[in-house]
Design a protein around this motif. Structure first.
Motif, PDB file in Angstrom:
ATOM      1  N   LEU A 213       0.691  -1.381   0.045  1.00 40.33           N
ATOM      2  CA  LEU A 213      -0.096  -0.057  -0.025  1.00 40.33           C
ATOM      3  C   LEU A 213       0.917   1.220   0.105  1.00 40.33           C
ATOM      4  N   PRO A 214       1.118   1.719  -1.167  1.00 40.90           N
ATOM      5  CA  PRO A 214       2.175   2.953  -1.237  1.00 40.90           C
ATOM      6  C   PRO A 214       2.093   4.303  -0.731  1.00 40.90           C
ATOM      7  N   VAL A 215       0.774   4.657  -0.428  1.00 38.00           N
ATOM      8  CA  VAL A 215       0.788   5.944  -0.011  1.00 38.00           C
ATOM      9  C   VAL A 215       1.277   6.200   1.481  1.00 38.00           C
ATOM     10  N   ASN A 216       1.838   7.197   1.667  1.00 40.58           N
ATOM     11  CA  ASN A 216       2.324   7.263   3.218  1.00 40.58           C
ATOM     12  C   ASN A 216       2.183   9.022   3.695  1.00 40.58           C
ATOM     13  N   ARG A 217       1.500   9.766   3.149  1.00 39.49           N
ATOM     14  CA  ARG A 217       1.441  11.038   3.349  1.00 39.49           C
ATOM     15  C   ARG A 217       0.073  11.557   3.023  1.00 39.49           C
ATOM     16  N   ALA A 218      -0.514  12.637   3.815  1.00 40.95           N
ATOM     17  CA  ALA A 218      -1.699  13.248   3.299  1.00 40.95           C
ATOM     18  C   ALA A 218      -1.410  14.493   3.604  1.00 40.95           C
ATOM     19  N   LEU A 219      -2.088  15.406   2.423  1.00 43.43           N
ATOM     20  CA  LEU A 219      -2.259  16.997   2.889  1.00 43.43           C
ATOM     21  C   LEU A 219      -3.817  17.219   2.786  1.00 43.43           C
ATOM     22  N   PRO A 220      -4.222  17.600   4.151  1.00 43.20           N
ATOM     23  CA  PRO A 220      -5.564  17.653   4.458  1.00 43.20           C
ATOM     24  C   PRO A 220      -5.851  19.307   4.167  1.00 43.20           C
ATOM     25  N   PHE A 221      -7.198  19.566   3.546  1.00 42.92           N
ATOM     26  CA  PHE A 221      -7.516  20.728   3.403  1.00 42.92           C
ATOM     27  C   PHE A 221      -9.247  20.607   3.437  1.00 42.92           C
ATOM     28  N   TRP A 222      -9.678  22.188   3.537  1.00 42.91           N
ATOM     29  CA  TRP A 222     -11.169  22.002   3.552  1.00 42.91           C
ATOM     30  C   TRP A 222     -11.669  22.879   2.252  1.00 42.91           C
ATOM     31  N   LEU A 223     -12.935  22.668   1.964  1.00 43.03           N
ATOM     32  CA  LEU A 223     -13.637  23.347   0.926  1.00 43.03           C
ATOM     33  C   LEU A 223     -15.220  23.543   1.422  1.00 43.03           C
ATOM     34  N   ASP A 224     -15.442  24.969   1.387  1.00 42.92           N
ATOM     35  CA  ASP A 224     -16.979  25.234   2.035  1.00 42.92           C
ATOM     36  C   ASP A 224     -18.025  24.589   1.262  1.00 42.92           C
ATOM     37  N   ILE A 225     -18.981  24.278   1.855  1.00 45.87           N
ATOM     38  CA  ILE A 225     -20.313  24.329   1.145  1.00 45.87           C
ATOM     39  C   ILE A 225     -20.989  25.375   0.834  1.00 45.87           C
ATOM     40  N   LYS A 226     -21.698  25.879   0.009  1.00 45.44           N
ATOM     41  CA  LYS A 226     -22.354  27.107  -0.188  1.00 45.44           C
ATOM     42  C   LYS A 226     -23.766  26.805   0.120  1.00 45.44           C
ATOM     43  N   PRO A 227     -24.344  27.877   0.884  1.00 45.16           N
ATOM     44  CA  PRO A 227     -25.815  27.732   1.008  1.00 45.16           C
ATOM     45  C   PRO A 227     -26.871  27.186  -0.159  1.00 45.16           C
ATOM     46  N   GLY A 228     -27.508  26.255   0.001  1.00 42.78           N
ATOM     47  CA  GLY A 228     -28.329  26.031  -1.196  1.00 42.78           C
ATOM     48  C   GLY A 228     -27.614  24.881  -2.113  1.00 42.78           C
ATOM     49  N   GLU A 229     -26.347  24.543  -1.905  1.00 45.74           N
ATOM     50  CA  GLU A 229     -25.584  23.564  -2.756  1.00 45.74           C
ATOM     51  C   GLU A 229     -26.030  22.312  -2.344  1.00 45.74           C
ATOM     52  N   GLU A 230     -26.221  21.580  -3.160  1.00 42.71           N
ATOM     53  CA  GLU A 230     -26.564  20.046  -2.910  1.00 42.71           C
ATOM     54  C   GLU A 230     -25.297  19.384  -2.333  1.00 42.71           C
ATOM     55  N   ILE A 231     -25.340  18.264  -1.501  1.00 44.30           N
ATOM     56  CA  ILE A 231     -24.320  17.776  -0.545  1.00 44.30           C
ATOM     57  C   ILE A 231     -24.210  16.399  -1.093  1.00 44.30           C
ATOM     58  N   ALA A 232     -23.048  15.944  -1.493  1.00 46.63           N
ATOM     59  CA  ALA A 232     -22.691  14.636  -1.670  1.00 46.63           C
ATOM     60  C   ALA A 232     -23.265  13.669  -0.602  1.00 46.63           C
ATOM     61  N   ASN A 233     -23.598  12.679  -1.264  1.00 48.23           N
ATOM     62  CA  ASN A 233     -23.942  11.540  -0.291  1.00 48.23           C
ATOM     63  C   ASN A 233     -22.962  10.331  -0.352  1.00 48.23           C
ATOM     64  N   TYR A 234     -21.837  10.682  -0.879  1.00 48.90           N
ATOM     65  CA  TYR A 234     -20.868   9.657  -1.024  1.00 48.90           C
ATOM     66  C   TYR A 234     -19.370  10.144  -0.531  1.00 48.90           C
ATOM     67  N   THR A 235     -18.510   9.316  -0.292  1.00 47.32           N
ATOM     68  CA  THR A 235     -16.964   9.992  -0.216  1.00 47.32           C
ATOM     69  C   THR A 235     -16.599   9.892  -1.681  1.00 47.32           C
ATOM     70  N   LEU A 236     -16.001  10.790  -2.185  1.00 40.76           N
ATOM     71  CA  LEU A 236     -15.217  10.871  -3.346  1.00 40.76           C
ATOM     72  C   LEU A 236     -13.714  10.355  -3.291  1.00 40.76           C
ATOM     73  N   ALA A 237     -13.525   9.387  -3.847  1.00 40.89           N
ATOM     74  CA  ALA A 237     -12.111   9.037  -3.731  1.00 40.89           C
ATOM     75  C   ALA A 237     -11.575   8.859  -5.120  1.00 40.89           C
ATOM     76  N   TRP A 238     -10.741   9.886  -5.729  1.00 41.67           N
ATOM     77  CA  TRP A 238     -10.463  10.625  -6.799  1.00 41.67           C
ATOM     78  C   TRP A 238      -9.045  10.262  -7.047  1.00 41.67           C
ATOM     79  N   ALA A 239      -8.903   9.447  -8.164  1.00 49.55           N
ATOM     80  CA  ALA A 239      -7.399   8.970  -8.372  1.00 49.55           C
ATOM     81  C   ALA A 239      -6.634  10.191  -8.760  1.00 49.55           C
ATOM     82  N   GLN A 240      -5.412  10.333  -8.376  1.00 49.54           N
ATOM     83  CA  GLN A 240      -4.497  11.372  -8.950  1.00 49.54           C
ATOM     84  C   GLN A 240      -3.388  10.843  -9.502  1.00 49.54           C
TER      85      GLN A 240
END
Ligand SMILES: Cc1cc2nc3c(=O)[nH]c(=O)nc-3n(C[C@H](O)[C@H](O)[C@H](O)COP(=O)(O)OP(=O)(O)OC[C@H]3O[C@@H](n4cnc5c(N)ncnc54)[C@H](O)[C@@H]3O)c2cc1C
Length: 513
Positions: free
Chosen positions: A242-269
């Protein structure tokens, strides 16, 4: 009457509070006269990146009679109905891993093997995710509830869902509901050990005070204060596969009225993958990557390029992937990040804590003087197998077609664990069946075929010809499965049109106590 045994839990994160909550409740239910203390330090922060649970969290809430709407309200939690795997198999390809299991709602015909609906779907060339209720709900970001004419909510199915949340608020929520626990705010600086048994006799706190106990839970996170710093427990690394060993966390705001995801997004980079986990007000996000292939600066630049905006990073987390060889040594049991950690691709960490603590409370929790070496061996073998299964499942996600960066070429060429290869080889001779996970957790939740099928299907790792052959051997089962899959797919598509939007559901719950 002898003194009540003293159980001391060290840590103030989710792991500690899940352990404390389960210990106090189980001790009370089983009539064990126990004293329970939690030593937590306000000077050492908890992890906190925006966490996704599994359905085990709902099992936990229900098992202990916790009202989940209160949970939504007090912790800012949102639904997690599955995982959206983006760009894993190849760039531009997305699949969902819904966590509900349709087999649960259909009485199987006589002689039907486990997973026959999954096998039928594969044989018919249909996407496994389509016969799940959560499949269309995920695609439309809907809640698994509809509103009745009188304004009350009605669930669309009996399935367990999971949650996204801020772990600090979950810790607080459980703390408020744990009765009769003494709380000490201090840093554990060392321990005193019994000269004869080597067991921990007392904690030495940073103010010089001592806290004696009979049983200790190490929930000190990556510090592993008791189990490694004091008891030198050996660590089994999964870093090779399992090769990953480091994480770079950050936040993104949810704007009022925006629909909210009902899933965890796991987006390969390019050198790992990005998570996005919504709470009610923001997405907890991060890039988990291998620093063999990217520096932290390059990782940040990549995220900003992909998102098309600047980000404020919230730290630089380095971690070791793996588990303790033995999570329970003498009178010390490690749990949470102190006992194992895998990249959070399948949300196995808090899940592992819940299952391990329910297993412990159900089978081994008694007066520590009566706990035996056989208990420890038994628990350690089961928990070791559980975490190894997590490893193999997460490793399977890396069986991809991508070869567009050095990281993905390296993963494909060198990172597949032998158990991953062996399982996939087996599943080319026999379709995956529930029996392949042999029930070593006494019915507690585990990642079995219900989670494997959508992932294996999404990655193109299931053999349609094999599925057809197996279905061909049981024509009645096949005919029943065809009818069932067709009707479930239709029914669930329709249900999704009636479901509340995710943000609308959360607003309803916030406004109705
Ligand atoms: C990048 C990343 C992403 C993650 N994503 C997920 C996810 O999506 N889903 C999931 O299930 N899990 C996820 N996790 C794991 C999850 O955050 C943890 O399982 C969970 O928060 C429990 O952590 P913990 O309580 O074990 O440790 P921590 O939160 O680190 O808490 C440790 C506690 O121990 C205390 N402590 C430490 N040393 C001492 C000492 N000497 N004396 C006294 N107290 C001490 C600290 O004060 C703190 O309260 C993720 C982790 C990381 C790093």
């Amino acid at each position: 009457m002898p003194d009540a045994p003293h159980f001391v839990i060290v840590g103030g994160g989710t792991a500690a509070w899940i352990a404390a909550f389960i210990f106090q409740d189980s001790a009370r239910r089983s009539g064990l006269n126990a004293r329970i203390s939690v030593v937590e330090s306000s000077k050492i922060p908890t992890v906190g990146v925006g966490e996704a649970s599994t359905a085990a969290f709902r099992v936990f809430l229900q098992h202990f009679g916790i009202n989940e709407f209160e949970f939504f309200r007090e912790t800012g939690a949102t639904f997690k109905l599955g995982i959206r795997h983006q760009d894993w198999r190849r760039k531009g390809y997305t699949y969902y891993g819904p966590i509900d299991d349709p087999h649960q709602v259909v009485a199987p015909p006589r002689g039907a093997p486990s997973d026959y609906l999954n096998v039928y779907s594969v044989s018919a060339g249909r996407k496994v995710q389509d016969m799940h209720l959560f499949g269309p709900l995920l695609e439309r970001k809907k809640a698994p509830y509809a509103k009745k004419a009188d304004g009350s909510l009605i669930p669309l199915g009996p399935f367990h869902y999971a949650f996204h949340f801020d772990q600090a608020l979950v810790g607080k929520f459980l703390k408020a509901r744990s009765a009769g626990i003494a709380i000490v705010d201090a840093i554990v600086a060392g321990v005193e050990r019994d000269a004869e048994t080597g067991h921990i006799a007392a904690l030495v706190l940073d103010d010089g005070q001592k806290l004696a106990g009979d049983f200790f839970v190490d929930a000190t996170g990556f510090r592993k204060q008791l189990i490694v710093r004091e008891l030198n427990a050996p660590w089994l690394s999964y870093a090779k596969e399992l090769p990953v060993n480091r994480a770079l966390p950050f936040w993104l705001d949810i704007k009022p009225g925006e629909e909210i995801a009902n899933y965890t997004l796991a987006w390969a980079q390019e050198a790992g993958w990005m998570w996005q986990i919504p709470t009610q007000t923001r997405y907890g996000c991060g890039y988990v990557y291998s620093d063999e292939f990217k520096t932290p600066e390059e990782a940040k630049q990549e995220v900003e390029r992909v998102l098309g905006r600047e980000i404020d990073t919230r730290g630089d987390i380095r971690f070791q992937i793996g588990r303790l060889e033995k999570a329970w040594i003498g009178n010390c049991l490690a749990v949470g990040l102190a006992s194992s950690f895998l990249e959070p691709l399948e949300s196995t960490s808090i899940h592992g804590t819940i299952v391990q603590m329910m297993l412990f409370a159900g089978r081994y929790l008694r007066n520590p003087a009566e706990m035996t070496e056989a208990d420890r061996d038994d628990y350690n073998a089961r928990v070791g197998r559980q975490v190894d299964d997590f490893r193999t499942f997460v490793n399977t996600h890396y069986v991809v077609e991508r070869d567009d960066t050095p990281f993905w070429r390296n993963v494909r060429a060198e990172r597949l664990h032998q158990e991953t290869r062996a399982r996939l080889a087996h599943w080319r001779t026999e379709m995956p069946r529930r029996e392949h996970f042999n029930g070593f957790l006494f019915g507690l939740p585990h990642i079995e075929t219900q989670l494997h099928y959508p992932v294996l299907d999404g990655l193109g790792l299931l053999d349609r010809e094999l599925a057809k052959r197996e279905m061909g051997e049981q024509p009645e089962v096949r005919a029943f499965a065809r009818k069932t899959v067709e009707s479930l797919t239709k029914e669930y598509k329709l249900a999704a049109t009636k479901a509340l939007g995710h943000a609308e559901f959360l607003e309803h719950v916030r406004n109705h106590s």
